[in-house]
Design an enzyme around this catalytic site. Structure first.
Site, PDB file in Angstrom:
ATOM      1  N   ASP A 110      -3.472   1.858   9.567  1.00 58.83           N
ATOM      2  CA  ASP A 110      -3.586   0.990   8.398  1.00 58.83           C
ATOM      3  C   ASP A 110      -4.943   1.194   7.712  1.00 58.83           C
ATOM      4  O   ASP A 110      -5.031   1.292   6.483  1.00 58.83           O
ATOM      5  CB  ASP A 110      -3.409  -0.458   8.867  1.00 58.83           C
ATOM      6  CG  ASP A 110      -3.374  -1.401   7.702  1.00 58.83           C
ATOM      7  OD1 ASP A 110      -2.502  -1.210   6.839  1.00 58.83           O
ATOM      8  OD2 ASP A 110      -4.233  -2.310   7.643  1.00 58.83           O
ATOM      9  N   ALA A 140      -7.803  -7.161   0.712  1.00 60.77           N
ATOM     10  CA  ALA A 140      -7.126  -8.372   0.227  1.00 60.77           C
ATOM     11  C   ALA A 140      -7.686  -8.804  -1.129  1.00 60.77           C
ATOM     12  O   ALA A 140      -7.607  -8.042  -2.087  1.00 60.77           O
ATOM     13  CB  ALA A 140      -7.215  -9.488   1.254  1.00 60.77           C
ATOM     14  N   GLY A 194      -2.165 -15.051  15.154  1.00 58.66           N
ATOM     15  CA  GLY A 194      -1.361 -14.477  14.063  1.00 58.66           C
ATOM     16  C   GLY A 194      -2.111 -13.424  13.256  1.00 58.66           C
ATOM     17  O   GLY A 194      -1.684 -13.061  12.159  1.00 58.66           O
ATOM     18  N   GLU A 248      -0.256  -7.547  13.891  1.00 56.00           N
ATOM     19  CA  GLU A 248       1.174  -7.287  13.735  1.00 56.00           C
ATOM     20  C   GLU A 248       1.835  -7.686  15.059  1.00 56.00           C
ATOM     21  O   GLU A 248       1.146  -7.818  16.080  1.00 56.00           O
ATOM     22  CB  GLU A 248       1.395  -5.792  13.487  1.00 56.00           C
ATOM     23  CG  GLU A 248       0.804  -5.267  12.185  1.00 56.00           C
ATOM     24  CD  GLU A 248       1.454  -5.871  10.950  1.00 56.00           C
ATOM     25  OE1 GLU A 248       2.689  -6.037  10.962  1.00 56.00           O
ATOM     26  OE2 GLU A 248       0.727  -6.217  10.004  1.00 56.00           O
ATOM     27  N   LYS A 263      -6.066   2.783   3.908  1.00 56.20           N
ATOM     28  CA  LYS A 263      -6.965   2.142   2.941  1.00 56.20           C
ATOM     29  C   LYS A 263      -8.078   3.092   2.500  1.00 56.20           C
ATOM     30  O   LYS A 263      -8.398   3.167   1.310  1.00 56.20           O
ATOM     31  CB  LYS A 263      -7.558   0.864   3.538  1.00 56.20           C
ATOM     32  CG  LYS A 263      -6.511  -0.228   3.683  1.00 56.20           C
ATOM     33  CD  LYS A 263      -7.069  -1.457   4.364  1.00 56.20           C
ATOM     34  CE  LYS A 263      -5.999  -2.518   4.543  1.00 56.20           C
ATOM     35  NZ  LYS A 263      -6.417  -3.567   5.480  1.00 56.20           N
ATOM     36  N   LYS A 321       0.812  -1.221   0.000  1.00 54.43           N
ATOM     37  CA  LYS A 321       0.000   0.000   0.000  1.00 54.43           C
ATOM     38  C   LYS A 321       0.844   1.270   0.000  1.00 54.43           C
ATOM     39  O   LYS A 321       0.322   2.357  -0.178  1.00 54.43           O
ATOM     40  CB  LYS A 321      -0.837   0.064   1.287  1.00 54.43           C
ATOM     41  CG  LYS A 321      -1.975  -0.878   1.341  1.00 54.43           C
ATOM     42  CD  LYS A 321      -2.821  -0.603   2.564  1.00 54.43           C
ATOM     43  CE  LYS A 321      -2.246  -1.237   3.818  1.00 54.43           C
ATOM     44  NZ  LYS A 321      -2.215  -2.690   3.850  1.00 54.43           N
ATOM     45  N   GLY A 329      -5.569 -12.868   4.566  1.00 52.57           N
ATOM     46  CA  GLY A 329      -5.236 -14.272   4.302  1.00 52.57           C
ATOM     47  C   GLY A 329      -4.358 -14.377   3.085  1.00 52.57           C
ATOM     48  O   GLY A 329      -4.605 -13.728   2.054  1.00 52.57           O
ATOM     49  N   LEU A 332     -10.754  -9.180  -2.137  1.00 48.79           N
ATOM     50  CA  LEU A 332     -12.096  -8.719  -2.522  1.00 48.79           C
ATOM     51  C   LEU A 332     -12.020  -7.741  -3.699  1.00 48.79           C
ATOM     52  O   LEU A 332     -11.128  -6.911  -3.759  1.00 48.79           O
ATOM     53  CB  LEU A 332     -12.784  -8.024  -1.337  1.00 48.79           C
ATOM     54  CG  LEU A 332     -13.018  -8.881  -0.092  1.00 48.79           C
ATOM     55  CD1 LEU A 332     -13.652  -8.033   1.006  1.00 48.79           C
ATOM     56  CD2 LEU A 332     -13.910 -10.067  -0.418  1.00 48.79           C
TER      57      LEU A 332
END
Ligand code: ADP
Ligand code: ASP
Ligand code: MG
Length: 818
Positions: A679, A612, A665, A668, A683, A580, A798, A614
């Site tokens: 973040d 991701a 997981g 971060e 976006k 990004k 993912g 989409l």
């Protein structure tokens, strides 16, 4: 009678000569009557020229080079002829080298290597090789004679490329071959003047010797035995996908060879054509392969063009001036002056205004051409009717050739379009009036890229290739490589598409391999053959390789790498990335990337920047380009935050929800990187820009989610402790939401040009109320989707889904290049 000619590589080693013996034996068994023509051993002509120049320059080390050539010839004799039969040929060869050595001593003394002496010097190459092969055939039980072509081929005194006197030559050949039963082994390439001076027929001239013999003897066929499977759609050394052309007309073969296909020397086609003798081009190293048949007929073909060829190094002379318009005879004076000075012109292109004429010549002639023309047009230059005579170097010519071009339309369109898409600038162009060829002059740097790209579009049934460079072999990068590996067969068979991973780099090592890096065994290859990673070196190498259809795939979240994007785009390399950083910097940078991609005709694709896998960016693009207007965007764009707020509840304190997300997981290493909202802000910034709102990063209002004590905690452990201490704060948020029967959601929104990110309570009616796991959701309210917004929902994180979408972006670059 058949004439068989064996080229330099075919006679370059004992093993290769054994191949020749078996080809000859096979023909004899079939009852064929044969004449054989041989070249010098591969590389020997070049070496002899070098030696001559060294001797003339007084450089005595020419002797060592000469000794090496001598040793090569003796080695052939020793390994091909039984000891008891060697003495005669050893003596003849030794005497040949003595003569050559005397000649070179003379050159060294008078310090002059004239064209005439040069011809005599190189003639030893063919004389020595042919004599040895004749002896080899004899010792294999085949009745064979050595024949020095100088006794047959009569030429003028044009040393280096002598013209044949066909009347005398044909008579000599017919007379010589009358009543000879032994197979004649004839030296290629050389001839002789009326007064007995040795000449040559031009580089590659052994083919011509074969054709001259074949025509004079009315041979049934002339076979040119070389080191490739016939005449191919392009030079296989430059275009790995080239394939054999089974049938070709003399005219097409002439055009291809004139423009650089050295597999046959252009003048060789004429004698065969005149007598209608077919020429076959065959491979000494694959003798059963059918090769290429050159004849008068042109078969129907599956492709619009027959082949592509190129001349690597040319110079372009450009004469300009208003005084040239309408003045008759300028071009005739021009070309007369050139021809009187033996400067041959490869291609001519004249603008219809007649304001300029430009033509291509051998760069070695460039300086001379300038002098000749300045002299010829002295008056016009003085009178300023001719402004300038300029010379451009480091250029190449590509010619596409085929009889089929006369019948089809749109061929030049296709040619220029593929060159444009690959960023190849066309300096000049010419189309033969026969419509048999279109030639373009381009920069030498672009030659390989242009040849491969042109080959790709004109020979469509072949698989097209994308050349991919991947930086980042972490979770997404390695998943992408797995997907490339498992889809390779499908893409090749169903889509005729090959993804070649040419470059790969992780944080430690990088590897570039033009043969491709296997997407299966890449870890081992990178470990074994990779060098220490250097991003600037990696990018520079990609630019130097200058491959067609190149795609740079940035699978990192690195900040440094994006500085290379503009120059990659400028080098006509498409970029695909989930990173990004580039799109969320200043608006000026964002704009520059888009403009560069457009300007240089490449793609910059980043669907995975938001949501991701989409389809968010592409949906916006579809709506915007079809004229819709965006009124509002609301979105949950962080899989991590989504997960935390979905699990946080009366039974699970906020600190535990964060701890759980970290353990799985989803966060971060420092969960504050997610919880800070930065973040998500990046976006929504990207989405705002995509819908046409030119925001800067500072314009996004981020309402902090965490109390100060949590934000300021010096370590991650301390952060968790502070979260626990602040449990009441979070429990209150939850209780407030419960009062209105709502849920907590971390929502990014854009409305009226304002973008913000904040924690909000949504009620049961809100489309974001029901969201599970780490899903993302995004709702677009537009003029067309006003009453019911367009909602996209699904997993927003993912490696599999992200890599899939990166892969899809890579593949979409290929459809753009078609
Ligand atoms: P020989 O020594 O047998 O005369 P050459 O080196 O003169 O062979 O010519 C064969 C070479 O021509 C091939 O190795 C190939 O690299 C080159 N070549 C260039 N264009 C073509 C083409 N269109 N088809 C086949 N070969 C080509
Ligand atoms: N030996 C010569 C050359 O290298 C002629 C030939 O090979 O055809 O040009
Ligand atoms: Mg040749």
């Amino acid at each position: 009678m058949k004439v068989l000619k064996f080229g330099g590589t075919s006679v370059a080693s004992a093993e290769n000569i054994r191949n020749i013996v078996s080809i000859v034996e096979k023909n004899i068994k079939q009852g064929e009557h044969l004449a054989l023509v041989f070249s010098a051993m591969g590389g020997v002509t070049n070496k002899l020229l070098e030696i001559g120049r060294m001797a003339a320059a007084g450089n005595d080390s020419y002797k060592e080079l000469l000794d090496a050539i001598e040793a090569k010839h003796f080695a052939l004799i020793k390994s091909l002829i039984p000891v008891q039969s060697q003495s005669n040929i050893l003596a003849l060869t030794k005497s040949g080298f003595n003569d050559l050595s005397d000649l070179l001593r003379g050159v060294s003394l008078i310090r002059e290597f004239s064209k005439r002496t040069s011809d005599l010097t190189v003639s030893f190459g063919e004389r020595l090789s042919t004599r040895i092969i004749a002896a080899v055939l004899t010792s294999s039980g085949i009745s064979a004679d050595f024949c020095d072509a100088r006794t047959l081929i009569r030429t003028d005194h044009h040393f280096g490329m002598a013209n044949v006197d066909f009347n005398v030559t044909n008579a000599n050949i017919q007379e010589y071959f009358e009543n000879r039963n032994a197979i004649q082994c004839v030296t290629g390439f050389i001839g002789q003047t009326e007064d007995g001076i040795t000449t040559t027929l031009g580089r590659g001239g052994s083919d011509y010797t074969a054709s001259i013999l074949g025509a004079a003897l009315q041979a049934s066929v002339i076979e040119i035995w070389t080191d490739v499977d016939g005449m191919m759609t392009a030079d296989p050394r430059k275009v790995p996908n080239a394939f054999t052309i089974p049938d070709i007309s003399y005219a097409e073969a002439m055009e291809l060879s004139h423009f650089g296909a050295k597999v046959i020397y252009p003048p060789s086609l004429q004698p065969a054509f005149t007598r209608n003798i077919p020429i076959k081009i065959l491979n000494t190293f694959n003798p059963s392969f059918e090769g290429t048949l050159v004849s008068r007929s042109t078969p129907a073909r599956a492709f619009d063009i027959t082949g592509i060829s190129s001349i690597d190094d040319i110079a372009l002379v450009d004469i300009q001036g208003s005084g040239m318009i309408g003045v008759a005879g300028v071009s005739s004076r021009l070309f007369t002056a050139l021809s009187q000075n033996s400067i041959s012109v490869i291609l001519i292109s004249q603008a219809s205004s007649e304001h300029s004429i430009c033509f291509a010549i051998n760069p070695e002639d460039a300086q001379r051409a300038q002098v000749v023309l300045e002299r010829a047009f002295e008056k016009e230059i003085a009178a300023a009717q001719i402004d300038s005579i300029s010379i451009q170097k480091n250029l190449s010519i590509i010619a596409i050739v085929g009889e089929g071009m006369r019948r089809s339309t749109g061929i030049s369109g296709k040619l220029f379009s593929v060159l444009g898409k690959n960023g190849v600038n066309v300096v000049a162009t010419a189309q033969g009036s026969s419509e048999l060829n279109i030639s373009v002059v381009i920069s030498k740097n672009d030659l390989s890229k242009a040849l491969n790209a042109i080959h790709g579009v004109f020979f469509q049934s072949e698989t097209r290739s994308l050349n991919v460079f991947i930086v980042g072999a972490g979770l997404i990068g390695s998943t992408l490589l797995n997907q490339i590996a498992s889809q390779a067969a499908y893409l090749k068979e169903e889509r005729l598409l090959e993804i070649n991973v040419i470059g790969l780099s992780n944080t430690r090592k990088m590897l570039l391999d033009t043969n491709g890096i296997s997407p299966v065994t890449w870890r081992d290859s990178l470990e074994a053959n990779g060098v220490k990673t250097s991003l600037p070196a990696f990018v520079q190498r990609i630019q130097e390789l200058n491959l067609p259809n190149s795609v740079f795939v940035d699978c990192t979240s690195d900040k440094e790498i994006v500085q290379y994007y503009p120059m990659l785009l400028k080098s006509h390399i498409s970029i695909v990335t989930p990173n990004k950083v580039a799109n969320s910097g200043t608006y000026a940078d964002y704009k520059l990337l888009r403009e560069s991609a457009l300007k240089y005709g490449v793609k910059f694709l980043y669907e995975t920047n938001v949501g991701a896998g989409l389809p968010i960016i592409s949906t916006i693009d579809g709506l915007i380009t079809s004229g819709d207007k965006f009124l509002k965007i609301e979105a949950i764009l962080s899989g991590t935050l989504s997960y935390i707020f979905n699990s946080f509840g009366p039974d699970l304190p906020f600190a535990d929800a964060v701890r759980d997300a970290k353990a799985k997981g989803y966060t971060e290493p420092d969960p504050r990187d997610d919880l800070s909202g930065l973040d998500v802000a990046r976006k929504i910034l990207i989405l705002a820009r995509e819908v046409g709102v030119p925001l800067e990063p500072e314009a996004i209002k981020i309402a902090p989610l965490l109390p100060d004590n949590c934000l300021q905690a010096p370590s991650v452990d301390e952060f968790f402790r502070q979260l626990e201490i602040s449990d009441d704060y979070f429990a209150n948020l939850l209780a407030d939401a419960a009062k209105s029967d709502g849920r907590l959601r971390y929502i990014a929104s854009l409305e009226n040009g304002n973008a913000s990110v904040q924690l909000r309570v949504v009620d049961r009616q809100h489309p974001f109320y029901n969201l599970s796991g780490s899903d993302n959701i995004i709702s677009f309210t537009t003029e067309r989707y006003k009453d019911t917004p367009l909602v996209i929902k699904g997993p927003g994180a993912g490696a599999e889904v992200t890599a899939t979408r990166v892969f899809a972006d890579i593949i979409s670059v290929s459809s753009f290049l078609e």
